[in-house]
Design an enzyme around this catalytic site. Structure first.
Site, short mmCIF file in Angstrom:
data_model
loop_
_atom_site.label_atom_id
_atom_site.label_comp_id
_atom_site.label_asym_id
_atom_site.label_seq_id
_atom_site.Cartn_x
_atom_site.Cartn_y
_atom_site.Cartn_z
N CYS A 58 39.70 -77.03 -13.42
CA CYS A 58 39.67 -78.25 -14.58
C CYS A 58 40.32 -77.40 -15.81
O CYS A 58 40.71 -78.10 -16.70
CB CYS A 58 38.32 -78.22 -15.23
SG CYS A 58 37.22 -76.74 -15.20
N GLU A 60 30.85 -81.78 -17.42
CA GLU A 60 31.80 -81.21 -17.71
C GLU A 60 32.71 -81.89 -16.97
O GLU A 60 32.71 -82.14 -15.53
CB GLU A 60 31.63 -79.62 -17.31
CG GLU A 60 31.07 -78.97 -18.12
CD GLU A 60 31.35 -78.61 -19.44
OE1 GLU A 60 32.60 -79.01 -19.73
OE2 GLU A 60 30.46 -78.14 -20.31
#
Ligand code: NAD
Length: 488
Positions: free
Chosen positions: A292, A258
């Protein structure tokens, strides 16, 4: 009980024992750099390898534990996190710098994740009844498809969400019967340690869960290199993710990445503008933009562009930036001196490239010495670097779009693909956007940041690799499938 003023001495947790290391490091409070939060043992490669061996030895035992036992362990961890969310939220706010309400909410969510995976251990994890019984194409043959744990998993996490990201890796790993070596980021050792301390009292066999704190280059790399580590789940920067993928894939380890994002929030002319401004402020600037999922590109339809920018500027002027523990603060400091310098450098790059400055982007002084800056807003062109590269701080840019089609094209014009949002009252455009935004997660009339704990999390293109995290889909990474044939 962890009191606000005391600084912690935190150690590695290897094979069921707490260990010191040859060297130590310290974490400081980004709201007040004179305050040491923790002094921590810094592991070397040898300690990382000892943790990997311990996890390897524990695997046969833990992987054959009953679903009930795994559920009990995870439920206990989740219950303790929820019961101590205020106290641990205080530690998180002190060590990482997000505001106290944001930090308390993060710890609670980590608790809910462990509780969810306690249920998963029973419902359908590896060996937990999640298989299929399939009719064979051959007479008299029975076919079973079952899931088994992968083995030893190395979990490498960033500093920005030091409870919730480790939780969404550790909980499914253990629920599905894997043994774990967890390496938190060096900026937040106390958060990693306190999570490990709670896990250490949850009746796991020695070695089934290990904590190694230290540098990415030495300790993280030891996990990546080791032939004994069957799977690696990494959250962090694109550059490190790519390096890890190359090394780990070469030795055929399972890899889940990720990585970064450059998430867009599209605002159409028919949107409720106040709602859109709310989504932009929360998505782009809360948690100091260090998420993020932060919206760093605000793509606004021309008809409402100027009105949106004026309202957003007004809101930014009113935001309170200060010590993460101060009541009424909207945004805390950024995580450390290096990130502050990087963010300010981005402000310089935006100006040099000719982006129009709307608000903020300055270092701020407060009563305590911390890494404070005002939230920055620019009007940019799609070719500007601030519109293309991840900043990971409280900086967003507005891009003008003539209509929905151009807005969608701009939204997808990025190497990243984590999440994308749209503010609109048009069902047609909302439905089209959900289908055509090339990302892992879409939001309609919601900020791009802020997700549930029981559904998949992750992205496409440069934002992710491998199966999604969280929810039932986590089993795709933390288990492997076995097909069994039997003549009845
Ligand atoms: P980073 O890549 O610097 O570090 C992440 C982790 O990897 C740390 O624990 C670090 O010590 C370790 N590491 C570094 N080099 C390594 C190596 N060679 N081998 C093994 N491990 C190594 O990232 P960061 O600065 O901690 O976090 C910020 C980044 O994380 C941003 O780019 C952000 O977008 C990303 N992020 C992504 C998500 C997501 O889910 N997509 C969530 C949060 C943060």
């Amino acid at each position: 009980m962890i009191h606000g003023e005391i600084h912690l001495h935190v150690r590695q947790y290897i094979n069921g024992r707490w260990e010191t290391s040859a060297t130590t490091g310290v974490s400081a409070n980004p709201s007040d750099t004179s305050e040491v939060v923790a002094e921590y043992a810094r592991a070397d490669r040898r300690q990382a390898e000892a943790a990997i061996r311990a996890a390897t030895e524990a695997f046969p035992h833990w992987s054959h534990s009953t679903p009930q036992r795994r559920a009990d362990v995870l439920d206990r961890i989740g219950a303790e996190l929820l019961a101590r969310k205020d106290e641990l939220g205080l530690l998180l706010a002190r060590e990482e710098g997000k505001t106290l309400p944001e930090a308390v909410a993060e710890v609670a969510r980590a608790g809910q994740i462990f509780k969810f995976f306690a249920g998963e251990a029973i419902r359908g994890g590896a060996g937990g009844g999640g298989g299929e019984n399939v009719a064979s194409v051959r007479a008299g043959v029975q076919v079973d498809v079952t899931r088994e744990p992968v083995g030893v998993v190395g979990l490498i996490t960033p500093w920005n969400s030091p409870f919730v990201i480790p939780a969404w890796k550790i909980a499914p790993a253990l629920a599905h019967g894997n043994s774990v070596v967890f390496k938190p980021a060096e900026l937040v050792p106390a958060c990693g340690w306190v999570l490990a301390e709670i896990i250490s009292r949850a009746a796991l066999p020695a070695g089934a869960f290990n904590l190694v704190m230290g540098s990415g280059r030495e300790v993280g790399q030891a996990l990546v290199d080791s032939a004994l580590v069957d799977a690696l789940s990494f959250t962090g920067s694109v550059a490190n993710g790519e390096r890890i993928l190359q090394t780990a894939a070469a030795r055929r380890a399972k890899v889940q990445l990720e990585t970064g994002g450059k998430n867009a929030l599209v605002v159409l002319a028919d949107a409720d503008l106040d709602r859109a401004v709310d989504c932009a402020v929360q998505g782009a600037y809360f948690s100091a933009g260090q998420r993020c999922t932060a919206s760093s590109r605000l793509i606004v339809e021309a008809a409402v562009h100027d009105a949106f920018v004026a309202k957003l500027r007004q809101r930014l002027k009113g935001l309170k930036i200060g010590h993460a523990l101060e009541r009424g603060i909207d945004i805390g400091p950024v995580a450390d001196e290096e990130r502050l310098a990087q963010n300010l450098a981005w402000v310089g790059i935006a100006r040099e490239e000719g982006a129009e400055h709307v608000w903020g982007g300055e270092a701020l002084e407060r009563a305590t010495r911390g890494h404070y800056m005002s939230p920055a807003l620019f009007l940019a062109k799609p070719s500007h670097r601030i519109a293309r590269e991840e900043v990971f701080g409280p900086l967003a840019c507005v891009l003008r779009a003539d209509d929905y089609d151009e807005a969608l094209a701009l939204c997808n014009d990025t190497p990243f693909g984590l999440c994308a949002g749209i503010c609109t009252n048009s069902l047609k455009h909302a439905m089209h956007f959900r289908r055509h935004a090339v990302v892992g997660m879409t939001m309609v009339n919601l900020p791009t940041a802020g997700v549930d704990f029981h559904v998949p999390f992750g992205g496409r293109k440069g934002s992710g690799y491998g199966p999604r995290e969280q929810g039932r889909h986590a089993a795709e990474f933390y288990t492997t499938v076995k097909t069994g044939y039997m003549l009845a």
